[in-house]
Design a protein around this motif. Structure first.
Motif, mmCIF file in Angstrom:
data_model
loop_
_atom_site.group_PDB
_atom_site.id
_atom_site.type_symbol
_atom_site.label_atom_id
_atom_site.label_comp_id
_atom_site.label_asym_id
_atom_site.label_seq_id
_atom_site.Cartn_x
_atom_site.Cartn_y
_atom_site.Cartn_z
ATOM 1 N N PHE A 92 0.830 -1.202 0.000
ATOM 2 C CA PHE A 92 0.000 0.000 0.000
ATOM 3 C C PHE A 92 0.872 1.263 0.000
ATOM 4 O O PHE A 92 0.603 2.218 -0.741
ATOM 5 N N LEU A 93 1.925 1.270 0.812
ATOM 6 C CA LEU A 93 2.790 2.443 0.910
ATOM 7 C C LEU A 93 3.583 2.662 -0.372
ATOM 8 O O LEU A 93 3.730 3.801 -0.835
ATOM 9 N N LEU A 95 2.758 1.670 -3.397
ATOM 10 C CA LEU A 95 1.806 2.082 -4.428
ATOM 11 C C LEU A 95 1.474 3.568 -4.298
ATOM 12 O O LEU A 95 1.465 4.307 -5.296
ATOM 13 N N ASN A 96 1.217 4.001 -3.058
ATOM 14 C CA ASN A 96 0.891 5.412 -2.839
ATOM 15 C C ASN A 96 2.090 6.313 -3.099
ATOM 16 O O ASN A 96 1.934 7.448 -3.571
ATOM 17 N N PHE A 97 3.287 5.829 -2.789
ATOM 18 C CA PHE A 97 4.486 6.624 -3.045
ATOM 19 C C PHE A 97 4.651 6.865 -4.541
ATOM 20 O O PHE A 97 5.021 7.973 -4.955
ATOM 21 N N ARG A 98 4.395 5.857 -5.348
ATOM 22 C CA ARG A 98 4.500 6.021 -6.802
ATOM 23 C C ARG A 98 3.468 7.019 -7.318
ATOM 24 O O ARG A 98 3.754 7.823 -8.211
ATOM 25 N N ILE A 99 2.276 6.965 -6.744
ATOM 26 C CA ILE A 99 1.212 7.886 -7.186
ATOM 27 C C ILE A 99 1.555 9.317 -6.776
ATOM 28 O O ILE A 99 1.464 10.255 -7.581
ATOM 29 N N VAL A 100 1.962 9.490 -5.507
ATOM 30 C CA VAL A 100 2.252 10.829 -4.987
ATOM 31 C C VAL A 100 3.446 11.454 -5.701
ATOM 32 O O VAL A 100 3.483 12.669 -5.926
ATOM 33 N N SER A 101 4.432 10.627 -6.089
ATOM 34 C CA SER A 101 5.629 11.160 -6.749
ATOM 35 C C SER A 101 5.320 11.747 -8.121
ATOM 36 O O SER A 101 6.134 12.498 -8.681
ATOM 37 N N MET A 111 2.315 16.097 0.377
ATOM 38 C CA MET A 111 1.905 14.697 0.435
ATOM 39 C C MET A 111 3.120 13.777 0.437
ATOM 40 O O MET A 111 3.143 12.753 1.136
ATOM 41 N N LEU A 115 4.085 11.173 3.380
ATOM 42 C CA LEU A 115 4.236 9.760 3.051
ATOM 43 C C LEU A 115 5.635 9.263 3.398
ATOM 44 O O LEU A 115 5.812 8.110 3.819
#
Length: 214
Positions: A92-93, A95-101, A111, A115
């Motif tokens: 989950f982390l 995946l979210n890191f890739r999205i936020v980047s 964000m 993160l």
């Protein structure tokens, strides 16, 4: 008859090296026994258990295999639950890191900073949860919160643990031949040693607080 002096030190070092090598082989074998996915966390828990016993002077080569195997069987289900939670959180982390980047501007920067802090807490969790699991008898969810709270409560020890892990990383890069024989076992021994210091400090603090309350 026990050896003393330099002979005793050589014997102690040789036995430690042998113990680390045997523990590493057991970790590999028991991980494979659980088809890797279901074997890695109970094998790791078993490793932390025998290293903790070693540091307490309660374990040696004669009892290592038996204690390792008993812990592996006993904690197989619970340790796999912990492993599942860690995998889901990690996925989950990441995946979210890739999205936020991919988000630009100040909003994306804020964000990303938040993160990154969460990822740091996750790294702390990975570093501490198995020592906590083998040291305390807690409700399942409290293993996660206790692992993070201990590092927050003892930041110096947490920082030294990170420094030590980096030192081991550099050592294994410099001498890669050590990795298959001592990579996991030496790392677990180091983390067990550092966590034992934290547990002793916490025990002293708890004792002081109880004395003050009385």
């Amino acid at each position: 008859m026990g050896l003393t002096g330099w002979k005793g030190k050589i014997y102690w070092f040789a036995e430690l090296v042998m113990m680390l090598a045997v523990a590493q082989l057991l970790w590999i074998g028991l991980t494979l026994l659980g088809a890797i996915v279901f074997g890695i966390t109970p094998a790791t828990v078993g490793m932390f258990h025998v290293m903790r016993k070693r540091l307490q002077g309660e374990d040696d080569l004669k009892t290592l295999v038996r204690n390792y195997w008993q812990t592996y069987k006993k904690e197989f289900v619970t340790s796999n639950k912990i492993g599942l939670v860690l995998i889901v959180l990690g996925y989950f982390l990441v995946l979210n890191f890739r999205i936020v980047s991919t988000i630009s501007g100040m909003h994306g920067l804020v964000m990303l900073a938040l993160l990154s802090m969460i990822l740091l807490l996750y790294a702390v969790l990975l570093m501490n949860i198995f020592p906590v699991f083998t040291h305390y008898e807690l409700p399942f969810t409290r293993y996660f919160s206790t692992s993070i709270l201990l590092s927050i409560s003892f930041p110096v020890q947490a920082f030294l643990s990170v420094v030590g892990l980096y030192g081991l990383y550099r050592l294994f890069l410099f001498i890669p031949g050590l990795l298959p024989f001592f990579g996991i076992s030496l790392t677990v021994l180091f983390l067990s040693w550092m966590s034992s210091g934290i547990f002793r400090l916490k025990g002293k603090m708890d004792g002081t607080l109880q004395a003050e309350d009385q």
